[in-house]
Design an enzyme around this catalytic site. Structure first.
Site, PDB file in Angstrom:
ATOM      1  N   GLU A  55       2.337  13.023   0.712  1.00  0.00           N
ATOM      2  CA  GLU A  55       3.015  14.133   1.378  1.00  0.00           C
ATOM      3  C   GLU A  55       3.415  13.627   2.749  1.00  0.00           C
ATOM      4  O   GLU A  55       2.575  13.329   3.588  1.00  0.00           O
ATOM      5  CB  GLU A  55       2.109  15.356   1.483  1.00  0.00           C
ATOM      6  CG  GLU A  55       2.905  16.629   1.757  1.00  0.00           C
ATOM      7  CD  GLU A  55       2.459  17.360   2.996  1.00  0.00           C
ATOM      8  OE1 GLU A  55       2.956  17.006   4.089  1.00  0.00           O
ATOM      9  OE2 GLU A  55       1.628  18.264   2.883  1.00  0.00           O
ATOM     10  N   CYS A 114       3.733  19.515   8.973  1.00  0.00           N
ATOM     11  CA  CYS A 114       4.766  18.889   8.130  1.00  0.00           C
ATOM     12  C   CYS A 114       5.763  19.905   7.587  1.00  0.00           C
ATOM     13  O   CYS A 114       6.926  19.571   7.380  1.00  0.00           O
ATOM     14  CB  CYS A 114       4.104  18.145   6.975  1.00  0.00           C
ATOM     15  SG  CYS A 114       3.080  16.751   7.479  1.00  0.00           S
TER      16      CYS A 114
END
Length: 537
Positions: A274, A308
């Site tokens: 990720e 993120c």
């Protein structure tokens, strides 16, 4: 300032009115020693650990040597072989105990997260809640995800096929500093549930939060060698971790993710990554403006933008642009900043000088090239070394660094659009594809638009929580935002090998004695045509 728990790890420290309007807290030395005793460290090296809130010391952290990592894998493999024989139902019970332990130590965990990462307490609580939910989800569903599955066989009644999901072995988890509790553990929980062991390397800046997670795991009943924590720079211990793991789970920058993917490919092991994002929010002409403005503040400035899946680009329909900007800027100006771990703070500090330098460089570049600062834009050393105001920009153009490069800080750009197809195209510009958000009163239309956005998660009338907080929904990125998915069935299947077991009954898959190959082929051809007519897959 929130008081420390009566039996917790915190002790009141000296009051510094320049940095904290209330009291400040330090970690008790015995508590740090208790946590860091879990770190394998035969070389005797330590590094000083400080809080980004005010630079106050938090303790000394032992550093692992390459040999420590190698020995950890030896212990993990022995533990994993025994763990794989433990019934899934017992593993689930431990996860449900973990859920309760996390919630019972909520305040202690929140305080530690705040002191290490500098984030606001409300953002720290989201980590506690998300991890408890993750433990509960896999504590309820692991058996169903891992159950042996009956599949259609080649010949109905003659071929019996089962699909098993067997553990990969020892999983290496490399987690970042921005969400140090949930990201240190949320990927490891399904790994354990699937029958694996875990070697964890939390970021050095938030190592204590990763260690309290390991402590909670053991208290929930997981064997100690099943979850081990390494400490040290990647240059020292990254190589033995990559060499020993059967699977790597990494959360961090795209640049590092690509290096890890290449190393995994060299060994032919799997990985989930990720990575970065330059996430877009779309505010359509029929959006509820006040709701969109609230979501934009939360989506852009949670954890000082060090998330993120946070928003760095907001595209607003021309019909509501002026009203949205007015409300968004007003809400941003009303945010409270403070060098405090209290619940009243809306936004905490950046984690380090590096992060501060990046934000300041992106802002200076944009302003020099003509962007307008609508609010914010200032470093706040009066609060602490790395505090930076939540900042809203207008007039950002493609030649500016912050246009397409991830800032990972409290800096967001506004863009006006007239046509929704144009907005989709602009939102899809660039190489990332992690998260997106669409605000509209017409949910069906917004969901239809989501299918055209290149993002692994899309939230309607919410910046990120609806998708990320729904544990049955897989979460991950497209394009350079990563590989694989956490959460849901995919979040546990990634830690397993799919093993197909086929059993042939009565007749072999070959011509019976005395039947020619040509005649057998003719019979097979007729059978295949019949199976198609019967609707068989």
């Amino acid at each position: 300032m929130t008081a420390s728990p009566a039996s917790g790890p915190l002790t009141e420290g000296p009051h510094d009115p320049e940095h904290d309007p209330g009291a400040s807290y330090a970690l008790e030395r015995s508590y740090v020693t208790q946590l860091t005793a879990r770190i394998p460290s035969t070389g005797g090296r330590t590094v000083d650990h400080v809080s980004p809130i005010s630079g106050q010391p938090l303790g000394s952290i032992p550093q692992s040597e390459p040999a420590d990592v190698e020995q950890a894998f030896v212990r993990a493999r022995a533990a994993q072989r025994a763990w794989a024989t433990v019934p899934v139902a017992q593993r689930q019970e431990m996860l449900l105990r973990l859920h309760d332990l996390i919630l019972s130590r909520r305040e202690e965990i929140c305080e530690l997260i705040c002191l290490e990462s500098g984030k606001a307490r409300k953002d720290a609580f989201l980590e506690v809640a998300h991890l408890a939910m993750t433990a509960r989800y896999y504590g309820r569903t692991s058996a169903a995800h891992l159950r042996t599955q009956r599949l259609p066989g080649m010949f109905p009644g003659l071929t019996h096929v089962e699909l098993n999901r067997v553990p990969k072995g020892v999983v290496g988890i490399i987690s970042p500093w921005n969400y140090p509790f949930t990201l240190a553990l949320c990927d490891g929980i399904p790994a354990l549930a699937a029958g694996n062991a875990v070697i964890s390397k939390p970021d050095a800046q938030t190592i204590l939060t990763g260690l309290i997670g390991a402590e909670l795991m053991e208290q929930a009943g997981f064997p100690r060698d099943l979850w081990q924590v390494m400490s040290g720079p990647g240059a020292d211990i990254g190589t033995p971790m990559m060499a020993g793991a059967d699977y790597i789970c990494f959360t961090g920058s795209t640049k590092t993710g690509k290096l890890i993917a290449a190393q995994c490919a060299e060994r032919l092991i799997g990985c989930s990554l990720e990575l970065g994002g330059k996430n877009a929010m779309l505010v359509l002409r029929d959006a509820a403006v006040e709701r969109a403005a609230e979501g934009a503040v939360r989506g852009s400035f949670s954890n000082s933008g060090q998330l993120c899946i946070s928003m760095e680009r907001i595209f607003v329909a021309d019909q509501v642009y002026d009203r949205f900007v007015e409300r968004f800027v007003a809400r941003t100006k009303a945010m409270s900043l403070g060098a405090s771990t209290s619940w009243e703070v809306d936004m905490g500090t950046l984690i380090s000088q590096d992060q501060l330098d990046t934000v300041e460089a992106h802002l200076a570049d944009a302003v020099a090239k003509g962007a307008t600062v609508l609010t914010g834009g200032k470093h706040r050393p009066d609060l602490g070394p790395y505090y930076f105001e939540p900042t809203v920009l207008e007039g950002v153009t493609p030649d500016m660094t912050c246009f397409g490069t991830e800032t990972f800080g409290p800096l967001v750009s506004l863009y006006r659009f007239q046509d929704e197809s144009e907005a989709i195209k602009r939102a899809n510009d660039g190489s990332y594809g992690l998260n997106a958000s669409v605000y509209s009163r017409d949910g069906a239309r917004a969901r239809a638009m989501a299918r055209h956005l290149k993002a692994g998660t899309v939230n309607v009338n919410e910046p990120f929580g609806a998708a990320f907080g729904s544990l049955a929904a897989p979460m991950g990125g497209m394009r350079e935002s990563g590989l694989g998915r956490r959460q849901g069935a995919e979040g546990i299947w990634r830690y397993t090998e799919a093993q197909s077991v086929g059993t042939q009954r009565l007749l072999p898959i070959t011509p019976p004695l005395g039947l020619s190959e040509e005649k057998y082929a003719a019979i097979m051809t007729t059978s295949l045509r019949l199976l198609k007519k019967l609707g068989r897959a």
